[in-house]
Write an enzyme that holds these catalytic residues in place. Sequence first.
Site, short mmCIF file in Angstrom:
data_model
loop_
_atom_site.label_atom_id
_atom_site.label_comp_id
_atom_site.label_asym_id
_atom_site.label_seq_id
_atom_site.Cartn_x
_atom_site.Cartn_y
_atom_site.Cartn_z
N HIS A 8 -2.05 0.04 -5.58
CA HIS A 8 -1.03 -0.89 -5.09
C HIS A 8 0.33 -0.23 -5.10
O HIS A 8 0.53 0.80 -5.73
CB HIS A 8 -1.01 -2.19 -5.90
CG HIS A 8 -0.56 -2.02 -7.32
ND1 HIS A 8 -1.44 -1.74 -8.34
CD2 HIS A 8 0.67 -2.08 -7.88
CE1 HIS A 8 -0.77 -1.64 -9.48
NE2 HIS A 8 0.52 -1.84 -9.23
N ARG A 12 10.10 -5.16 -6.02
CA ARG A 12 10.76 -6.28 -6.71
C ARG A 12 11.42 -7.18 -5.67
O ARG A 12 12.00 -6.69 -4.71
CB ARG A 12 11.81 -5.77 -7.68
CG ARG A 12 11.21 -5.12 -8.89
CD ARG A 12 12.30 -4.73 -9.90
NE ARG A 12 11.69 -4.13 -11.06
CZ ARG A 12 11.47 -2.83 -11.20
NH1 ARG A 12 11.85 -1.99 -10.26
NH2 ARG A 12 10.90 -2.36 -12.28
N GLU A 58 2.15 -5.21 -4.55
CA GLU A 58 2.42 -6.03 -5.72
C GLU A 58 3.86 -6.52 -5.63
O GLU A 58 4.80 -5.74 -5.70
CB GLU A 58 2.26 -5.22 -7.00
CG GLU A 58 2.69 -5.96 -8.26
CD GLU A 58 2.80 -5.05 -9.46
OE1 GLU A 58 3.86 -5.09 -10.12
OE2 GLU A 58 1.85 -4.30 -9.74
N ASN A 62 10.90 -11.01 -11.31
CA ASN A 62 11.38 -11.10 -12.68
C ASN A 62 12.14 -12.42 -12.84
O ASN A 62 13.02 -12.73 -12.05
CB ASN A 62 12.28 -9.91 -13.02
CG ASN A 62 11.48 -8.63 -13.08
OD1 ASN A 62 10.51 -8.53 -13.81
ND2 ASN A 62 11.88 -7.64 -12.31
N HIS A 82 9.82 3.31 2.56
CA HIS A 82 9.18 2.18 3.20
C HIS A 82 7.70 2.19 2.87
O HIS A 82 7.20 3.15 2.29
CB HIS A 82 9.36 2.25 4.72
CG HIS A 82 8.69 3.43 5.34
ND1 HIS A 82 9.30 4.65 5.48
CD2 HIS A 82 7.43 3.60 5.84
CE1 HIS A 82 8.46 5.51 6.04
NE2 HIS A 82 7.32 4.89 6.27
N GLU A 127 7.21 -0.19 8.02
CA GLU A 127 6.92 0.53 9.25
C GLU A 127 5.69 -0.08 9.90
O GLU A 127 4.69 -0.32 9.23
CB GLU A 127 6.66 2.01 8.96
CG GLU A 127 6.36 2.82 10.18
CD GLU A 127 6.11 4.30 9.88
OE1 GLU A 127 5.96 5.06 10.83
OE2 GLU A 127 6.05 4.67 8.68
#
Length: 133
Positions: A8, A12, A58, A62, A82, A127
């Site tokens: 993965h 964030r 993922e 937070n 990217h 992309e």
Amino acid sequence: MVGSYIDHTMIRVEDREESIEWYRENLDWVVHREANMETFDLIFMGPEGAEDDDHLIEITYNHPDPDTGEKRTYDSGDAWGHFAVAVDDVYEAYDELMDRGVEDYRDPDSCGGSYAFVKDPDGHEIELVERDL
């Protein structure tokens, strides 16, 4: 390492629900699994038919700072580039995303006609790569 593969890629985000919805609406991705911890949530997303060992994104959210209640903000910096998503037709995919109001970064013509770039709500570059799927 022998037998290794990419599991993965973590990004964030500042708004958990906005990001999940953006990937659902614009890339037709689904949530494959989630882990909700005391201070953060992990949301693994990808194409509906993805298998357990396929590369997923993922999305890490937070929670606000427990002392101040302030929302977490991020600066991607210039080392991050990217991630790429394979599409059947880059022009069709790009036009569809533009019609949905997705932020443009580089159109297919500026990239030689075989790829393009858009941005998600947090400014992550995505992309679009034309591939035979």
